[in-house]
Every structure is written in structure tokens, then in C-alpha cells.
Design a protein around this motif. Sequence first.
Motif, PDB file in Angstrom:
ATOM      1  N   CYS A  26       0.940  -1.145   0.056  1.00  0.00           N
ATOM      2  CA  CYS A  26       0.144  -0.094   0.012  1.00  0.00           C
ATOM      3  C   CYS A  26       0.860   1.367  -0.014  1.00  0.00           C
ATOM      4  N   PRO A  27       0.767   2.134  -0.935  1.00  0.00           N
ATOM      5  CA  PRO A  27       1.532   3.491  -0.693  1.00  0.00           C
ATOM      6  C   PRO A  27       1.361   4.436   0.381  1.00  0.00           C
ATOM      7  N   LEU A  28       0.021   4.132   1.229  1.00  0.00           N
ATOM      8  CA  LEU A  28      -0.096   4.725   1.989  1.00  0.00           C
ATOM      9  C   LEU A  28       0.541   4.308   3.526  1.00  0.00           C
ATOM     10  N   THR A  29       0.522   3.005   3.699  1.00  0.00           N
ATOM     11  CA  THR A  29       0.681   2.380   4.870  1.00  0.00           C
ATOM     12  C   THR A  29       1.984   1.579   4.934  1.00  0.00           C
ATOM     13  N   PHE A  30       2.317   1.210   3.555  1.00  0.00           N
ATOM     14  CA  PHE A  30       3.197   0.245   3.275  1.00  0.00           C
ATOM     15  C   PHE A  30       3.150  -1.094   3.750  1.00  0.00           C
ATOM     16  N   LYS A  31       2.057  -1.552   3.929  1.00  0.00           N
ATOM     17  CA  LYS A  31       1.548  -3.167   4.219  1.00  0.00           C
ATOM     18  C   LYS A  31       1.487  -3.654   3.143  1.00  0.00           C
ATOM     19  N   GLU A  32       2.212  -4.971   3.164  1.00  0.00           N
ATOM     20  CA  GLU A  32       2.123  -5.889   1.928  1.00  0.00           C
ATOM     21  C   GLU A  32       0.919  -6.299   1.566  1.00  0.00           C
ATOM     22  N   MET A  33       0.816  -6.418   0.347  1.00  0.00           N
ATOM     23  CA  MET A  33      -0.547  -6.853  -0.395  1.00  0.00           C
ATOM     24  C   MET A  33      -0.425  -8.623  -0.432  1.00  0.00           C
ATOM     25  N   ASN A  34      -0.589  -9.240   0.873  1.00  0.00           N
ATOM     26  CA  ASN A  34      -0.468 -10.755   0.861  1.00  0.00           C
ATOM     27  C   ASN A  34      -1.725 -11.285   1.489  1.00  0.00           C
ATOM     28  N   GLY A  35      -2.530 -10.698   1.600  1.00  0.00           N
ATOM     29  CA  GLY A  35      -3.832 -11.289   2.497  1.00  0.00           C
ATOM     30  C   GLY A  35      -4.008 -11.053   3.677  1.00  0.00           C
ATOM     31  N   GLY A  36      -3.042 -10.599   4.315  1.00  0.00           N
ATOM     32  CA  GLY A  36      -3.165 -10.207   5.868  1.00  0.00           C
ATOM     33  C   GLY A  36      -4.084  -9.009   6.084  1.00  0.00           C
ATOM     34  N   GLN A  37      -4.163  -8.213   5.166  1.00  0.00           N
ATOM     35  CA  GLN A  37      -4.860  -6.967   5.304  1.00  0.00           C
ATOM     36  C   GLN A  37      -5.834  -6.884   4.204  1.00  0.00           C
ATOM     37  N   PRO A  38      -7.004  -6.273   4.375  1.00  0.00           N
ATOM     38  CA  PRO A  38      -8.037  -6.088   3.230  1.00  0.00           C
ATOM     39  C   PRO A  38      -7.505  -4.975   2.491  1.00  0.00           C
ATOM     40  N   PHE A  39      -7.428  -5.020   1.043  1.00  0.00           N
ATOM     41  CA  PHE A  39      -6.956  -4.110   0.249  1.00  0.00           C
ATOM     42  C   PHE A  39      -8.452  -3.631  -0.781  1.00  0.00           C
ATOM     43  N   VAL A  40      -8.450  -2.431  -1.399  1.00  0.00           N
ATOM     44  CA  VAL A  40      -9.451  -1.949  -2.195  1.00  0.00           C
ATOM     45  C   VAL A  40      -8.611  -1.416  -3.429  1.00  0.00           C
ATOM     46  N   TYR A  41      -9.501  -1.015  -4.318  1.00  0.00           N
ATOM     47  CA  TYR A  41      -9.046  -0.431  -5.427  1.00  0.00           C
ATOM     48  C   TYR A  41     -10.095   0.669  -6.065  1.00  0.00           C
ATOM     49  N   ILE A  42     -10.004   1.922  -6.712  1.00  0.00           N
ATOM     50  CA  ILE A  42     -10.802   2.770  -6.862  1.00  0.00           C
ATOM     51  C   ILE A  42     -11.013   2.620  -8.329  1.00  0.00           C
ATOM     52  N   LEU A  43     -12.380   2.501  -8.788  1.00  0.00           N
ATOM     53  CA  LEU A  43     -12.630   1.950 -10.111  1.00  0.00           C
ATOM     54  C   LEU A  43     -12.287   3.358 -10.975  1.00  0.00           C
ATOM     55  N   THR A  44     -12.289   4.563 -10.850  1.00  0.00           N
ATOM     56  CA  THR A  44     -12.171   5.646 -11.545  1.00  0.00           C
ATOM     57  C   THR A  44     -10.597   5.824 -12.043  1.00  0.00           C
ATOM     58  N   CYS A  45      -9.763   5.460 -11.239  1.00  0.00           N
ATOM     59  CA  CYS A  45      -8.310   5.297 -11.721  1.00  0.00           C
ATOM     60  C   CYS A  45      -7.538   4.140 -11.446  1.00  0.00           C
ATOM     61  N   GLY A  46      -8.063   3.177 -10.786  1.00  0.00           N
ATOM     62  CA  GLY A  46      -7.358   1.986 -10.628  1.00  0.00           C
ATOM     63  C   GLY A  46      -6.387   1.637  -9.526  1.00  0.00           C
ATOM     64  N   CYS A  47      -6.290   2.819  -8.587  1.00  0.00           N
ATOM     65  CA  CYS A  47      -5.145   2.900  -7.712  1.00  0.00           C
ATOM     66  C   CYS A  47      -5.518   1.870  -6.526  1.00  0.00           C
ATOM     67  N   VAL A  48      -4.494   1.221  -6.135  1.00  0.00           N
ATOM     68  CA  VAL A  48      -4.829   0.071  -4.971  1.00  0.00           C
ATOM     69  C   VAL A  48      -4.355   0.796  -3.593  1.00  0.00           C
ATOM     70  N   PHE A  49      -5.130   0.471  -2.499  1.00  0.00           N
ATOM     71  CA  PHE A  49      -4.635   1.021  -1.385  1.00  0.00           C
ATOM     72  C   PHE A  49      -5.191  -0.118  -0.119  1.00  0.00           C
ATOM     73  N   SER A  50      -4.554   0.015   0.928  1.00  0.00           N
ATOM     74  CA  SER A  50      -4.893  -0.833   2.097  1.00  0.00           C
ATOM     75  C   SER A  50      -6.305  -0.283   2.482  1.00  0.00           C
ATOM     76  N   GLN A  51      -7.372  -0.948   2.837  1.00  0.00           N
ATOM     77  CA  GLN A  51      -8.458  -0.351   3.368  1.00  0.00           C
ATOM     78  C   GLN A  51      -8.445   0.588   4.522  1.00  0.00           C
ATOM     79  N   SER A  52      -7.437   0.124   5.588  1.00  0.00           N
ATOM     80  CA  SER A  52      -7.454   0.915   6.675  1.00  0.00           C
ATOM     81  C   SER A  52      -6.676   2.231   6.352  1.00  0.00           C
ATOM     82  N   GLY A  53      -5.811   2.127   5.178  1.00  0.00           N
ATOM     83  CA  GLY A  53      -4.841   3.197   5.076  1.00  0.00           C
ATOM     84  C   GLY A  53      -5.865   4.498   4.153  1.00  0.00           C
TER      85      GLY A  53
END
Length: 295
Positions: free
Chosen positions: A113-140
Amino acid sequence: MGNDGGSIPDRRDLVKNKKKAEQADKANQTRAVWFFCALSKRPLQEPIVSCALGKLYNKDAIIEHLLDKTAYGDAAKICGHIRSLKDIKVLKLTQISPPPPPDSSADVAKFVCPLTFKEMNGGQPFVYILTCGCVFSQSGLRTVLGSSPSNGNTAADEQLEVCPQCATKFSRSSDIFMINPPLEEEERMYAAMELRRSLEPVKKSKKRKAGADAVADEVGTKKKKASPEGHSPSPAPGSNPKISAASRSLAQSLAVEEAKRKAGMSDAVKSLYRDKNDAPRKETFMTMGTFTRYA
């Protein structure tokens, strides 16, 4: 067995208990959905795309599926809701720093995640924004956007948010999609997808368009054929005076030749023929159906 002077059987020795159902390893399930393509089962490689249900795919696998529906046997069950490339979104993923070596195993996380630097490995829920496609952790993303206003505004009056990475505007209520959601959330996302598709305008088919064009051409042809008032129609081919005079002269010449031919006949030959105006005569047995049938 037993009661022979040395052993006493217990209940667990005589009654076999029902075997417990085998449960899938959750660690393997998490590894499969976060590090491998949901369609081709190959390791995820950019460009990576996601659908309205939050599943992760390799873009080349989706293109291969759209070109050949039989390329993958279980494609209808996995991505049957994908109709075209418009139903997927290319994700803008942030590479982990430093990137893992090329020969590393597929279980190593490659994105964060570019905000919290948490790894995208299934340990934290991640989301993406439909208009641009950017991916972040849900908490961040929640931390950056803050709590949503609860003043009862409708979707039409909702104020758009700005993506913290690329500054693209999006709606918090309809443009944020969870990646690899749980079953309950996936069912909700599927219902929302069906609702959006039901509100899409119906496209006119090519057959209906062709039929409308044919009707328009037919109306235009009828208008062209209709002559304005006071305009004399063109003469018919049969009413041409030159043709009428030629036909009359030909009929007169044939009548003259017929009269000359009959004038040279004897009375016996003339008796075999009769005109249309002559009174009908009774035929005898000798003349019935012979010469007179041609007269």
C-alpha cells in the motif's frame, strides 16, 4: 475378540466414529487468491486487472478468454460476468522496495500500500478505486479520507473524493471495490453489479437499425415517384402515334393479302372455310373434326 482372559474391548474399539470432513487449508486458499490469477492459475504478473467482484487476473488471460471461450474449462464459473474489456479495470500497483529477486517464490509479496506500506499478501484487506485503478489498504484509505459525513445526503448530492495518489475524483459509495472480498461481501458486490447493468441504456441492434433505414428509403422512393400537381404524366409506350400508325398499316396489308388469296380459290375450296359472321352449319359424319376444325 476379547473375553479370552486377557483383553476387555472398549466402545471406541467396537464403534467406528464418523470421519470429520476435510477442511481446506486457509493459508493455501489465501495464497491462491492473492498471488495467482483466478482464471489461468498462473502467478500474477503485470498488467493485473480486477473485475466488479474484486478478483485478480492477468490481463493476457482475460483477453485469451474473450477471444476463445473454451480456452479455460471453468471460465464460465469464475469470470462468466465479464463480457468485454470494459468490465475489468487495470490496477495501478505499488511495487515493494526493494523488489524481490526474479527467482524468488510466488509466495513473496510484490506489492504494498503506498499509504501504509503494508504488504498485499492477504493479511490486510485491500481496495481499488474504479475511476483510476489505484490500490490501497482499506485502513490506509479510510485514514486519509476520514469518516464519511452522516448528514443524510443522497448519491446525487454526494461530494466527490480525490484519490490520494493520482488526484482523480471518485465517489466513496460506488467507486471503491474490495479486492478478494469474503463471501457475504462478494454477494453484495454481485447484486450491485446487476443493478448497475440493469440501469444501462439498451443498445439498438443492427437488425432494428437496418429495418429503420429500409423504411426511410422506401418513404423517400415513394415521395420521388409522386408527381407534383399540374405536372402532366409522361405518355405510355402504347400511346405513341408513330407506333400506332405502323401497326395499322401492317394490319391493312395483311387483310389485302388474305383477300387476294381467297379470290384465287375455287368454290369447292371456299366451301371448306367460313367466316366468323356466317351462320353455323351442321357437320356430317365425313366432315366432323377434319377440315373444319382449322377454319
